[in-house]
Motif scaffolding. Structure first.
Motif, PDB file in Angstrom:
ATOM      1  N   GLN A   1      -6.266  -2.992  10.572  1.00 25.27           N
ATOM      2  CA  GLN A   1      -7.106  -2.682   9.418  1.00 25.27           C
ATOM      3  C   GLN A   1      -8.180  -3.750   9.254  1.00 25.27           C
TER       4      GLN A   1
ATOM      5  N   ARG B   1      -9.030   1.897   9.592  1.00 20.63           N
ATOM      6  CA  ARG B   1      -7.616   1.717   9.902  1.00 20.63           C
ATOM      7  C   ARG B   1      -7.286   2.500  11.168  1.00 20.63           C
TER       8      ARG B   1
ATOM      9  N   TYR C   1      -5.535   6.626   0.040  1.00 22.03           N
ATOM     10  CA  TYR C   1      -4.997   5.312   0.377  1.00 22.03           C
ATOM     11  C   TYR C   1      -5.107   4.397  -0.832  1.00 22.03           C
TER      12      TYR C   1
ATOM     13  N   GLU D   1      -1.448  11.420   3.738  1.00 24.12           N
ATOM     14  CA  GLU D   1      -2.397  12.133   4.592  1.00 24.12           C
ATOM     15  C   GLU D   1      -1.964  13.585   4.749  1.00 24.12           C
TER      16      GLU D   1
ATOM     17  N   GLY E   1      -7.080  11.848   3.499  1.00 26.96           N
ATOM     18  CA  GLY E   1      -6.025  10.930   3.080  1.00 26.96           C
ATOM     19  C   GLY E   1      -6.378  10.231   1.785  1.00 26.96           C
TER      20      GLY E   1
ATOM     21  N   TYR F   1       0.826  -1.207   0.000  1.00 28.99           N
ATOM     22  CA  TYR F   1       0.000   0.000   0.000  1.00 28.99           C
ATOM     23  C   TYR F   1       0.856   1.250   0.000  1.00 28.99           C
TER      24      TYR F   1
ATOM     25  N   SER G   1      -8.780   6.255  10.463  1.00 29.06           N
ATOM     26  CA  SER G   1      -9.137   6.639   9.100  1.00 29.06           C
ATOM     27  C   SER G   1     -10.361   5.862   8.639  1.00 29.06           C
TER      28      SER G   1
ATOM     29  N   PHE H   1      -4.234   0.511  -2.192  1.00 29.50           N
ATOM     30  CA  PHE H   1      -3.983  -0.803  -1.596  1.00 29.50           C
ATOM     31  C   PHE H   1      -4.159  -1.900  -2.627  1.00 29.50           C
TER      32      PHE H   1
ATOM     33  N   SER I   1      -8.443   2.260  -4.395  1.00 29.30           N
ATOM     34  CA  SER I   1      -7.961   3.559  -3.931  1.00 29.30           C
ATOM     35  C   SER I   1      -9.122   4.250  -3.245  1.00 29.30           C
TER      36      SER I   1
ATOM     37  N   ASN J   1       0.162   5.313   1.125  1.00 32.38           N
ATOM     38  CA  ASN J   1      -0.804   6.144   1.843  1.00 32.38           C
ATOM     39  C   ASN J   1      -0.260   7.561   1.990  1.00 32.38           C
TER      40      ASN J   1
ATOM     41  N   ASN K   1     -10.218   9.415   2.215  1.00 33.96           N
ATOM     42  CA  ASN K   1     -10.538   9.120   3.605  1.00 33.96           C
ATOM     43  C   ASN K   1     -10.586  10.361   4.489  1.00 33.96           C
TER      44      ASN K   1
END
Length: 243
Positions: free
Chosen positions: A218, A196, A98, A80, A96, A76, A143, A100, A120, A78, A123
């Motif tokens: 998570q 998360r 994210y 933020e 954010g 991942y 999150s 993954f 994607s 990420n 967040n």
């Protein structure tokens, strides 16, 4: 004053997975993780970027000696952006992005199958930070997604359009990456859930070096062809260099 920090992490990742497209069983297992992170912090705002990769071998919860195995790889990226509350600088809120991917090979007795979770999400992020006696630093963050773009909502290759499927058949060595990524769906919070949580402790060893310990949790679930349920608990140690 701007404060920058680079961090390297290594640790242990435990996975619990149920992908009912392939099996009704719950698979569990553990493996190694590696993480690279960067913080850029001012008085009122923080940029945080990190990427992580982990590897696990999962076995059925009800029959750990069975022949079925899942080889799982998670990656991942990420980012933020957070701003502190004007009334209390320990509280931060922001957004954010994210990204993954979980790539899995189900090793069954007769044949193998490949499964993919790829999404994607945008967040809402909240964080609370606290320094104790200047050397001890604690940070808790959470999150939740507003919306997510999800690729591969059925088993490969049935999740793709007929054009993509034909392209894979005609030339298996030339995967149409662009067409695959554009075949996804936007899912709102009523269909896509991904929480998360992170608990981070760091100790100032010197003016430039910190040592840290992080716990990360998570859990996500969304409708594929059948429902996917995924949970992860991660424990890692880190070394941080302050610029």
């Amino acid at each position: 004053m701007v404060i920058g920090r680079w961090g390297l992490q290594g640790g242990y990742n435990h996975i619990s997975l149920q992908d009912q497209v392939f099996s009704p069983l719950v698979y569990r297992g553990a493996g190694a993780l590696f993480d690279f992170s960067f913080y850029n912090h001012k008085t009122k705002r923080t940029h945080h970027l990190n990427t992580r990769v982990s590897f696990q071998e999962l076995t059925p919860k009800l029959n750990q000696q069975g022949s079925g195995r899942v080889e799982n790889t998670n990656i991942y990226l990420n980012y933020e952006y957070l701003r502190s509350f004007s009334t209390n600088r320990n509280h931060h809120i922001g957004i954010g992005l994210y990204n993954f991917v979980s790539y899995r090979t189900f090793n069954f007795l007769v044949e193998d199958d490949i499964s993919l979770d790829l999404f994607s999400s945008l967040n809402l992020v909240y964080a609370y930070s606290l320094s104790v006696k200047e050397q001890h630093n604690i940070r808790v963050s959470a999150s939740l997604p507003f919306i997510a773009y999800v690729v591969g909502r059925m088993r490969v290759p049935n999740d793709f359009s007929e054009e993509v499927f034909q392209s894979i058949i005609e030339d298996p060595n030339n995967t149409p990456t662009g067409e695959i990524l554009s075949s996804g769906d936007f899912l709102a919070v009523n269909k896509f859930f991904d929480v998360r949580l992170t608990l981070d402790y760091q100790y100032d060893l010197s003016n430039k070096i910190r040592l840290g310990f992080t716990y990360f949790f998570q859990h996500y679930t969304y409708p594929k062809f059948e429902t996917v349920k995924y949970g992860s608990s991660q424990y890692s140690g880190s070394i941080i260099y302050k610029l």
